[in-house]
Design an enzyme around this catalytic site. Sequence first.
Site, PDB file in Angstrom:
ATOM      1  N   GLU A 465       0.829  -1.204   0.000  1.00 17.23           N
ATOM      2  CA  GLU A 465       0.000   0.000   0.000  1.00 17.23           C
ATOM      3  C   GLU A 465       0.864   1.255   0.000  1.00 17.23           C
ATOM      4  O   GLU A 465       0.491   2.272  -0.578  1.00 17.23           O
ATOM      5  CB  GLU A 465      -0.969   0.001   1.196  1.00 17.23           C
ATOM      6  CG  GLU A 465      -2.001  -1.120   1.156  1.00 17.23           C
ATOM      7  CD  GLU A 465      -2.789  -1.194  -0.153  1.00 17.23           C
ATOM      8  OE1 GLU A 465      -2.987  -0.149  -0.804  1.00 17.23           O
ATOM      9  OE2 GLU A 465      -3.186  -2.313  -0.537  1.00 17.23           O
ATOM     10  N   HIS A 471       3.357   6.567  -5.237  1.00 18.08           N
ATOM     11  CA  HIS A 471       2.883   6.958  -6.566  1.00 18.08           C
ATOM     12  C   HIS A 471       2.124   8.291  -6.468  1.00 18.08           C
ATOM     13  O   HIS A 471       2.275   9.168  -7.315  1.00 18.08           O
ATOM     14  CB  HIS A 471       1.976   5.851  -7.113  1.00 18.08           C
ATOM     15  CG  HIS A 471       1.869   5.776  -8.596  1.00 18.08           C
ATOM     16  ND1 HIS A 471       1.053   4.874  -9.226  1.00 18.08           N
ATOM     17  CD2 HIS A 471       2.454   6.483  -9.587  1.00 18.08           C
ATOM     18  CE1 HIS A 471       1.149   5.031 -10.547  1.00 18.08           C
ATOM     19  NE2 HIS A 471       2.001   6.002 -10.788  1.00 18.08           N
TER      20      HIS A 471
HETATM   21 ZN   LIG Z   1      -2.741  -2.418  -4.600  1.00 13.48          ZN
END
Ligand SMILES: [Zn+2]
Length: 675
Positions: A465, A471
């Site tokens: 996660e 990101h």
């Molecule tokens: Zn994921």
Amino acid sequence: MSDNPFFAPSTLVYELPPFAEIREEHYRPAFDRGMADQLAEAAAIAANPEPPTFENTVVALERSGAVLRRVTAAFFNQDSSDTTPGIQELDAEISPRLAAHADAIHLDAALFARLDALHAARHELGLDAESLRLLERRHTAFVRAGARLDADGQRRLREINAELAADAAAFRKNTHDASLAGAVAVDSAAALDGLSATAVAAAAENARALGQDGRWVLSLKNFSNQSELAALTDRALRERLLTASLRRGLDTNGPLAARMAALRAERAALLGHPSHASYVVADETAGTVEAVSAMLGRLVAPAVANAEREAADLAAAAAADGIAELAAHDWAFYAEKVRAERYEVDTAALRPYFELERVLRDGVFHAANLAYGLTFTERPDLTAYHPDARVFEVFDADGSALGLFIGDFHARESKRGGAWMNELVPQSRLLGTRPVVVNNLNIARPAPGEAALLSWDEVRTLFHEFGHALHGLFSDVHYPSFAGTEVPRDFVEFPSQVNEMWMTRPEVLAHYARHHVTGEPLDAAVVERMLAAENYGQGFRTVEYLAAALLDWAWHTRTAADPVVADPEEFEARALAGAGIALAAVPPRYRTGYFNHVFSNGYSAGYYAYIWSEVLDAETVEWFGANGRGVRESGQLFRERLLSRGGSRDALECVRDVLGREPEIGPLLARRGLE
Ligand SMILES: [Zn+2]
């Protein structure tokens, strides 16, 4: 209601939503106002007497809907992480309205005419690459949403979208209710023989929270094979637990799923596609149904062969206990036994080495420091949406502030199952915003005064996660539509999967895996054996995943001419048998009754994406730190060329830019033992 906190931008740092002021009654008026505002903005763009320009049409659209953006982010965050009956009721009301709202914009003929004219002239507009891509993506989105349909087609499309949105909200609620109702209660701690003392205490705590003092309750996790199955010695209880898990939602969500699949097929036909899957993947990196079918099909036979080899070992171990036939509820239990004997690993004995705080700071954050130079400071002065949700400020290598990371790690009844990342504020240079991202997990709350000790899988989830979080945090784009994780669905799991590699890199593992009481490091030999043992279970893991992916695929490759499925359970059985992956002892990771990914969370015809993006992941893990490039240098390249680009550039171009060539499937096959 001028005091509605969603009406004006937040004045907090990073425009963190003012959670201390947000109350449930603020949501509905904010949605009303947010949708009305954006419709007025869209109407003004459409009615602009000036000829269309990129600025007065595409950028104006990009800026529109500020109130709606704020309330949507906060509302769905709460619906997932800390829901209430009131929130669920509002979800059921708002979801169809949001679908209708999106239709009102996409099906506005005057607005589309402006966009269409700009699109036709796009190469003469002197646009930079990101702006050109925004115009193209917006245009595609309008066309895919039905902008070119005639009036009848658009009318039917609106009806279908409204129904599907209501169905998705109902599916979510049914899953939540069925999971609570399916929890397995026992009347003595002795019945839980095999579970650790901590797990037994957590079950007692769980019962107390549910008003069942003096009992022990095992809540259902969102996937099929409940983790307790590996440890419970009472075979009848194992069967009861797995049956409760596999049967939940079948009566309510089964018929709903059948109806949704039919509506999706009808919508796809309206939009010129033979199936919903075809419609979906046309806009993904996979491109075609055939590409996905071929990929999944290629993996089935070797995965099943691996699982059958594992089954033979497990059946032998079970036979020693007098079990004539290995059942699904025996698999995890005997897998654990065989693993322990063959590799001398006891996964329960690892937990004391994986204390949450230590894994987070000395593992996850430490890896982000090694690869990207990031540092983290907890900000207890900033209030999140729940007392469990902790806010950290993230700093770049040069000390400049990057964004906020909110970690919400523990399970509670008001949280949906699973683990996920979401954004409360997307990064955008156009809007002048910096990222605020959230990670949610469902780690059992330890009894008061006890440490939160994670399983091997939970440690992996924490790293996973956080890959999504990076990101979002590294996003460096102009337009909010391209922020962070706004990439194709069959690409979005790639950065998070890559981040899992840090869990077992020696320099990271040695840093965080220490006994929570003695501080003694986890023996490297144990880790070696654990990794070997993990490879051993690949047959099971790949089959349960592929079965779910192929189930999703079966539901969504149906055509509009196919009749609505009358018996979802029978359909499932036939779909799995037809795909060659019907193993009685390995149920799909999700069955239809609780397959939230594909019936309520936007992964319809998209569950294949996990293995699709794992091809890129396996390649990148080999690339990271290879060829004499250090880890920090690799991290910098990966960030610049891929993570920071969000959706502003073609996803596979970013990959080629990193690897210097086309990605290949070899490393994935090797990793999963599928050669
Ligand atoms: Zn994921």
